[in-house]
Write a protein that holds these residues in place. Structure first.
Motif, PDB file in Angstrom:
ATOM      1  N   THR A  79      46.108  82.584  90.749  1.00 37.59           N
ATOM      2  CA  THR A  79      44.767  83.158  90.832  1.00 37.59           C
ATOM      3  C   THR A  79      43.732  82.082  91.132  1.00 37.59           C
ATOM      4  O   THR A  79      43.697  81.044  90.473  1.00 37.59           O
ATOM      5  CB  THR A  79      44.388  83.838  89.500  1.00 37.59           C
ATOM      6  OG1 THR A  79      45.424  84.732  89.127  1.00 37.59           O
ATOM      7  CG2 THR A  79      43.079  84.609  89.633  1.00 37.59           C
ATOM      8  N   THR A  80      42.874  82.325  92.134  1.00 36.90           N
ATOM      9  CA  THR A  80      41.803  81.384  92.463  1.00 36.90           C
ATOM     10  C   THR A  80      40.527  81.760  91.710  1.00 36.90           C
ATOM     11  O   THR A  80      40.458  82.795  91.043  1.00 36.90           O
ATOM     12  CB  THR A  80      41.507  81.391  93.972  1.00 36.90           C
ATOM     13  OG1 THR A  80      40.842  82.620  94.315  1.00 36.90           O
ATOM     14  CG2 THR A  80      42.789  81.257  94.782  1.00 36.90           C
ATOM     15  N   ASN A  81      39.493  80.935  91.857  1.00 31.59           N
ATOM     16  CA  ASN A  81      38.212  81.223  91.213  1.00 31.59           C
ATOM     17  C   ASN A  81      37.518  82.440  91.826  1.00 31.59           C
ATOM     18  O   ASN A  81      36.586  82.989  91.242  1.00 31.59           O
ATOM     19  CB  ASN A  81      37.285  79.999  91.304  1.00 31.59           C
ATOM     20  CG  ASN A  81      37.032  79.576  92.750  1.00 31.59           C
ATOM     21  OD1 ASN A  81      37.907  79.687  93.607  1.00 31.59           O
ATOM     22  ND2 ASN A  81      35.833  79.099  93.025  1.00 31.59           N
ATOM     23  N   LEU A  82      37.983  82.873  93.003  1.00 31.43           N
ATOM     24  CA  LEU A  82      37.409  84.059  93.661  1.00 31.43           C
ATOM     25  C   LEU A  82      38.259  85.296  93.403  1.00 31.43           C
ATOM     26  O   LEU A  82      38.061  86.340  94.026  1.00 31.43           O
ATOM     27  CB  LEU A  82      37.292  83.815  95.174  1.00 31.43           C
ATOM     28  CG  LEU A  82      36.389  82.646  95.580  1.00 31.43           C
ATOM     29  CD1 LEU A  82      36.431  82.445  97.091  1.00 31.43           C
ATOM     30  CD2 LEU A  82      34.948  82.895  95.122  1.00 31.43           C
ATOM     31  N   ASN A  83      39.189  85.156  92.451  1.00 35.96           N
ATOM     32  CA  ASN A  83      40.071  86.263  92.058  1.00 35.96           C
ATOM     33  C   ASN A  83      40.956  86.734  93.211  1.00 35.96           C
ATOM     34  O   ASN A  83      41.283  87.918  93.331  1.00 35.96           O
ATOM     35  CB  ASN A  83      39.271  87.434  91.498  1.00 35.96           C
ATOM     36  CG  ASN A  83      40.106  88.271  90.523  1.00 35.96           C
ATOM     37  OD1 ASN A  83      40.975  87.733  89.821  1.00 35.96           O
ATOM     38  ND2 ASN A  83      39.862  89.569  90.495  1.00 35.96           N
ATOM     39  N   TYR A 109      41.921  79.443 100.107  1.00 38.05           N
ATOM     40  CA  TYR A 109      42.794  79.020  99.013  1.00 38.05           C
ATOM     41  C   TYR A 109      42.770  77.492  98.860  1.00 38.05           C
ATOM     42  O   TYR A 109      42.718  76.962  97.743  1.00 38.05           O
ATOM     43  CB  TYR A 109      44.239  79.472  99.262  1.00 38.05           C
ATOM     44  CG  TYR A 109      44.436  80.961  99.388  1.00 38.05           C
ATOM     45  CD1 TYR A 109      43.555  81.864  98.811  1.00 38.05           C
ATOM     46  CD2 TYR A 109      45.526  81.475 100.088  1.00 38.05           C
ATOM     47  CE1 TYR A 109      43.750  83.233  98.927  1.00 38.05           C
ATOM     48  CE2 TYR A 109      45.732  82.841 100.213  1.00 38.05           C
ATOM     49  CZ  TYR A 109      44.839  83.712  99.640  1.00 38.05           C
ATOM     50  OH  TYR A 109      45.046  85.064  99.764  1.00 38.05           O
ATOM     51  N   PHE A 125      39.938  75.969  96.981  1.00 42.26           N
ATOM     52  CA  PHE A 125      40.103  76.060  95.526  1.00 42.26           C
ATOM     53  C   PHE A 125      41.068  74.983  95.028  1.00 42.26           C
ATOM     54  O   PHE A 125      40.773  74.242  94.085  1.00 42.26           O
ATOM     55  CB  PHE A 125      40.616  77.451  95.158  1.00 42.26           C
ATOM     56  CG  PHE A 125      41.136  77.566  93.750  1.00 42.26           C
ATOM     57  CD1 PHE A 125      40.268  77.566  92.662  1.00 42.26           C
ATOM     58  CD2 PHE A 125      42.505  77.667  93.510  1.00 42.26           C
ATOM     59  CE1 PHE A 125      40.760  77.662  91.362  1.00 42.26           C
ATOM     60  CE2 PHE A 125      43.000  77.761  92.222  1.00 42.26           C
ATOM     61  CZ  PHE A 125      42.125  77.758  91.145  1.00 42.26           C
ATOM     62  N   ASN A 172      40.139  71.101  94.481  1.00 38.58           N
ATOM     63  CA  ASN A 172      39.374  70.640  93.319  1.00 38.58           C
ATOM     64  C   ASN A 172      40.209  70.496  92.048  1.00 38.58           C
ATOM     65  O   ASN A 172      39.677  70.132  90.995  1.00 38.58           O
ATOM     66  CB  ASN A 172      38.216  71.615  93.045  1.00 38.58           C
ATOM     67  CG  ASN A 172      37.198  71.617  94.162  1.00 38.58           C
ATOM     68  OD1 ASN A 172      36.783  70.570  94.635  1.00 38.58           O
ATOM     69  ND2 ASN A 172      36.809  72.798  94.622  1.00 38.58           N
ATOM     70  N   GLN A 221      45.258  70.419  85.603  1.00 37.61           N
ATOM     71  CA  GLN A 221      45.222  71.813  86.044  1.00 37.61           C
ATOM     72  C   GLN A 221      46.501  72.188  86.788  1.00 37.61           C
ATOM     73  O   GLN A 221      47.031  73.286  86.601  1.00 37.61           O
ATOM     74  CB  GLN A 221      43.990  72.047  86.924  1.00 37.61           C
ATOM     75  CG  GLN A 221      42.684  71.973  86.138  1.00 37.61           C
ATOM     76  CD  GLN A 221      41.466  71.884  87.037  1.00 37.61           C
ATOM     77  OE1 GLN A 221      41.379  70.981  87.880  1.00 37.61           O
ATOM     78  NE2 GLN A 221      40.541  72.813  86.891  1.00 37.61           N
ATOM     79  N   VAL A 260      45.336  76.002  86.401  1.00 35.06           N
ATOM     80  CA  VAL A 260      44.780  77.380  86.413  1.00 35.06           C
ATOM     81  C   VAL A 260      45.836  78.370  85.987  1.00 35.06           C
ATOM     82  O   VAL A 260      46.901  77.983  85.670  1.00 35.06           O
ATOM     83  CB  VAL A 260      44.243  77.683  87.771  1.00 35.06           C
ATOM     84  CG1 VAL A 260      43.967  79.086  88.060  1.00 35.06           C
ATOM     85  CG2 VAL A 260      43.088  76.790  88.043  1.00 35.06           C
TER      86      VAL A 260
END
Length: 346
Positions: free
Chosen positions: A54-58, A93, A96, A99, A104, A201
């Motif tokens: 899952t990315t920070n943008l869902n 992707y 994300f 970073n 993580q 993540v």
């Protein structure tokens, strides 16, 4: 290209190329590549550390891998032709993943694999790297598209991005089935093959966890002797086993948590049939960890069957020895008492 198998009468039986999407879902392609990454990538090993990440943008990354040098590989799978937006997805992707630091990436790996051993240790064993090799985690990213049909638009745009310094690779596969329903897959780089070969993540999908019974079935006679004794000891001393996809961690439970003492692995693991210490767990959770680890390490070194494994020690189990298992269990018993006396960090 025509492919044939030869039957018992010496006659050719043709494999016919089929559309992968006809009888397969995208998850089937994920599983195939997840289990056989070296065959899709020209015999270059890629350690898969996450699926449906899952990315920070869902949004969700199909597969996330790590190469031998610690670079990430962001893999997008298409079971048929690549739509125009495939590269846009992949770059999103990558923005994300770029970073993420080691911790993580390690969290993604441990969540996906179910193993409590760290990514660094697993990576070393997977690639058979020496302890001295310096890994730069996530310094660069490879962007990889795997599809049955890479469109000319995707090829052209990928080549343009490569000229601008972005590591994009396109892998095209062919799917064949013969009259006996025997299946065959071939794969070829259509963009970036020479470069790929030259370079060295939370995950939404986890590998299934093993069990004690399944674990024992994978062992040889030496392993069964050692691990059955260890499991009896665990039950007698009220310790805790936590199972991962391949092996287990042996833990000392507390009211407010637990401390990992060591890890056990079967012959099918990259760690081979072995027991590894868990010094990192002790360092993170126990008071006065340096003294505790020093005593633990000193006791194990006396036993001769343990050898250095980067910052830990390992016992590769190759024989039955009452003396070795008795000494090890006695050392674990002393470690448990010492940790109880020191207590956990607050």
């Amino acid at each position: 290209m025509k492919l044939f198998t030869i039957d018992n009468e010496g006659k050719f039986v043709q494999f016919k190329e089929r559309e992968f999407k006809e009888n397969n879902k995208e998850i089937d392609l994920e599983i195939l590549l997840e289990n056989n990454p070296e065959y899709f990538f020209e015999n270059n090993k890629i350690l898969i550390i996450g699926r449906q990440v899952t990315t920070n943008l869902n949004t969700f990354i199909d597969l996330l891998g790590i190469d031998e040098l610690g670079n990430t590989a962001v893999i997008e799978l298409k079971r048929d032709k690549t739509p125009r937006e495939t590269l846009a997805q992949l770059i999103e992707y990558a923005s994300f993943i770029d970073n993420l630091d080691y911790e993580q990436l390690n969290d993604i790996f441990q969540n996906y694999s179910g193993e409590e051993v760290g990514l660094e240790e697993y990576h070393q064993q997977y690639y058979e790297n020496g302890a001295s090799q310096n890994i730069s985690w996530n310094k660069n990213s490879k962007l990889v598209i795997v599809a049955q049909d890479i469109s000319k638009e995707i090829k052209q745009t990928s080549l343009y991005l490569r000229k601008k310094g972005i590591d994009v690779y396109c892998v095209e596969f062919k799917y064949f089935v013969n009259n006996s329903n025997i299946k065959m897959i071939s794969s070829d780089f259509v963009v970036g093959d020479e470069e790929f070969i030259r370079q060295k993540v939370k995950s939404e999908t986890q590998l299934p966890k093993t069990t004690q019974d399944k674990f024992i079935k994978t062992l040889n006679e030496n392993g069964k002797f050692v691990f059955n004794r260890l499991f009896d000891f665990v039950n007698k001393e009220n310790l805790l086993l936590r199972w991962g996809s391949k092996g287990f961690s042996l833990n000392l439970p507390f009211e407010n948590g637990f401390v990992g003492l060591c890890f056990g692995y079967p012959p099918t693991s990259v760690f081979k049939q072995s027991i590894y210490t868990g010094f990192e767990e002790i360092t993170k959770k126990v008071n006065n960890p340096e003294k505790v680890i020093f005593e633990f390490r000193t006791e194990l070194k006396k036993q001769k069957n343990f050898e250095k494994a980067r910052t830990n020690l390992k016992w590769i189990i190759t024989k039955k020895s009452e003396t070795e298992i008795n000494n090890f269990l006695e050392t674990i018993k002393k470690l448990v008492e010492r940790i109880k006396s020191e207590g956990l960090k607050k």
